[in-house]
Every structure is written in C-alpha cells, then in structure tokens.
Design a protein around this motif. Structure first.
Motif, PDB file in Angstrom:
ATOM      1  N   GLU A   1      -5.672   2.299   0.712  1.00 56.13           N
ATOM      2  CA  GLU A   1      -5.039   1.236  -0.059  1.00 56.13           C
ATOM      3  C   GLU A   1      -4.772   0.004   0.806  1.00 56.13           C
ATOM      4  O   GLU A   1      -4.925  -1.143   0.336  1.00 56.13           O
ATOM      5  N   PHE A   2      -4.398   0.228   2.056  1.00 56.30           N
ATOM      6  CA  PHE A   2      -4.116  -0.880   2.964  1.00 56.30           C
ATOM      7  C   PHE A   2      -5.355  -1.758   3.167  1.00 56.30           C
ATOM      8  O   PHE A   2      -5.292  -2.990   3.049  1.00 56.30           O
ATOM      9  N   PHE A   3      -6.490  -1.117   3.435  1.00 55.45           N
ATOM     10  CA  PHE A   3      -7.710  -1.895   3.678  1.00 55.45           C
ATOM     11  C   PHE A   3      -8.266  -2.499   2.388  1.00 55.45           C
ATOM     12  O   PHE A   3      -8.894  -3.562   2.425  1.00 55.45           O
TER      13      PHE A   3
ATOM     14  N   TYR B   1      -9.186  -7.808  -0.450  1.00 57.52           N
ATOM     15  CA  TYR B   1      -8.727  -7.774  -1.834  1.00 57.52           C
ATOM     16  C   TYR B   1      -9.795  -8.161  -2.844  1.00 57.52           C
ATOM     17  O   TYR B   1      -9.741  -7.755  -3.997  1.00 57.52           O
ATOM     18  N   PHE B   2     -10.793  -8.975  -2.433  1.00 54.76           N
ATOM     19  CA  PHE B   2     -11.836  -9.391  -3.362  1.00 54.76           C
ATOM     20  C   PHE B   2     -12.650  -8.189  -3.839  1.00 54.76           C
ATOM     21  O   PHE B   2     -13.287  -8.242  -4.894  1.00 54.76           O
ATOM     22  N   ILE B   3     -12.633  -7.101  -3.048  1.00 59.22           N
ATOM     23  CA  ILE B   3     -13.216  -5.824  -3.471  1.00 59.22           C
ATOM     24  C   ILE B   3     -12.109  -4.891  -3.966  1.00 59.22           C
ATOM     25  O   ILE B   3     -12.245  -4.229  -4.993  1.00 59.22           O
ATOM     26  N   GLY B   4     -11.014  -4.883  -3.229  1.00 52.01           N
ATOM     27  CA  GLY B   4      -9.931  -3.944  -3.511  1.00 52.01           C
ATOM     28  C   GLY B   4      -9.276  -4.129  -4.862  1.00 52.01           C
ATOM     29  O   GLY B   4      -8.779  -3.157  -5.444  1.00 52.01           O
TER      30      GLY B   4
ATOM     31  N   ALA C   1       0.831  -1.199   0.000  1.00 56.93           N
ATOM     32  CA  ALA C   1       0.000   0.000   0.000  1.00 56.93           C
ATOM     33  C   ALA C   1       0.872   1.258   0.000  1.00 56.93           C
ATOM     34  O   ALA C   1       0.597   2.233  -0.721  1.00 56.93           O
ATOM     35  N   LYS C   2       1.940   1.242   0.779  1.00 58.45           N
ATOM     36  CA  LYS C   2       2.850   2.385   0.832  1.00 58.45           C
ATOM     37  C   LYS C   2       3.544   2.587  -0.513  1.00 58.45           C
ATOM     38  O   LYS C   2       3.738   3.726  -0.959  1.00 58.45           O
TER      39      LYS C   2
END
Length: 214
Positions: free
Chosen positions: A179-181, A186-189, A159-160
């Motif tokens: 970005e971290f969450f 991840y299935f949404i991200g 994310a960083k």
C-alpha cells in the motif's frame, strides 16, 4: 468532503489528480509550439523572444494555480483516507492521528507557498519587476527536505490506516509495504487503493446502519 473522496471511483480521482494538470500542460505545449508557426508571432521590427512570450504566452501565469489545485486534490485524498477510515479501526488500536495532522499540513503549506511565489515571479517577469527573495539557500533546502519527510510519513500513515482498517489488528510495516508504494506511485496505485477504500467505506456504513436498526 471526506465522504466524497471515500465514495469516489478510481477513474474519477485519476481524472481529477492527473487528467486536469496533464490537459493543461498539453494545452500549454500546443500553444507554445503554435507560436513558432503563427505569422504574427514575431513583429516586423524583429521583437525578441521575451517580448513574444510576454505578449502571447499569458497562460504560463496560471501554471502555479493549476499546481495548487492539483496539490489540494492530492493531499485531500490522503487526508480523507487517513481521517475518514479511523472509524473502521478497532477502538483498542491507537494511531498517532495528531502527529499525522501536524506533519500533513507542513508540506501542504510549503508547496502552496512555493507555487504562489512562482506565480508572483511569472507575473514579475511579464512586467519586468520581479526580484528574487534573498533567503539563504540552506534554509530552502532544509524546508524542502523536511517537507519530503512529512510527505513520506503521510504516505506511511495512510497506508497503515488502510491495512489496519482491513485486518482489524495492529500491523507492521511489512504488512502494508504494498500500500505504501502504491500511494507513492499513485498514478498506478489509485486504481488499486481506491477500490479498497470504497469497500471499507461501504462496509462501515452498512455496519452503522445495521446497528441503528437493532
């Protein structure tokens, strides 16, 4: 391999990381419930459930290998972003890439080992020759907790990296909390993160090509 991940579309990654494991699980469930209505699922002699499973549900043996494939694809995405986008980061900004590499491989090796042990366990159950490894429970718990820490650090670093590549400056956790969450879920991200990765990859390639033409 890194470039393939960076160029991949969000829907392609979604299918690879979730579609294939989900399809396998649905197939397994369908086969399992299919045994309940299959006329030959129980022998005339009244074979027990264990015998029926051993004779018919051979596809359980492949579950650990499907999970290993899933883990490799999932971690490959993290690796490709963290390493592949380093060229987008200004040279004056130093990121702890070596630390990331060390902590990245710990959960990958741990999870893969667990899955392979599970594969051996399933195979042993079918042949009635399985035995449990006599590791102290606290060692397994510590390994599991440390692997979880490494995974969270990997998400933090990825994310960083994304936000640093976007903003071209040093960032704090507050800058890349979203970005971290998104990486955590991840299935949404993947639908939001991957287009950003595609753009960063494309922008860097365009800049490189332009510099070579000058």
């Amino acid at each position: 391999m890194i470039n393939l991940y960076l160029k991949a579309k969000h829907w392609q990654l979604f299918i690879l990381m979730l579609g294939i494991p989900l399809a396998y699980q649905l197939y397994t469930i369908a086969q399992f419930f299919g045994l309940q209505t299959h006329p030959n699922s129980i022998s005339e002699g009244g074979a027990g459930v264990t015998e029926v499973l051993n004779e018919n549900i051979f596809y359980f043996d492949y579950f650990p290998y499907v999970m290993v494939l899933y883990v490799i694809m999932f971690f490959g995405w993290f690796w490709s972003i963290a390493i592949g986008l380093q060229k987008n980061i200004p040279s004056e900004i130093k990121m702890k890439v070596k630390k990331f590499k060390v902590l990245f491989f710990i959960p990958l090796i741990y999870i893969t080992s667990i899955m392979l042990l599970m594969a051996g366990l399933f195979s042993g159950i079918r042949t009635n020759s399985f035995s449990l490894i006599g590791w102290p429970l606290y060692i397994i718990i510590l390994l599991h907790l440390f692997s979880m820490f490494c995974i969270f650090y990997s998400m933090y670093f990825v994310a960083k990296t994304i936000k640093t590549a976007e903003l071209k400056r040093k960032v704090e956790f507050g800058d890349f909390t979203g970005e971290f969450f998104l990486l955590w879920f991840y299935f949404i991200g993947v639908w939001i993160i991957q287009p950003k990765v595609n753009k960063l990859y494309s922008d860097e390639n365009t800049a490189t090509n332009n510099s070579q033409m000058l």
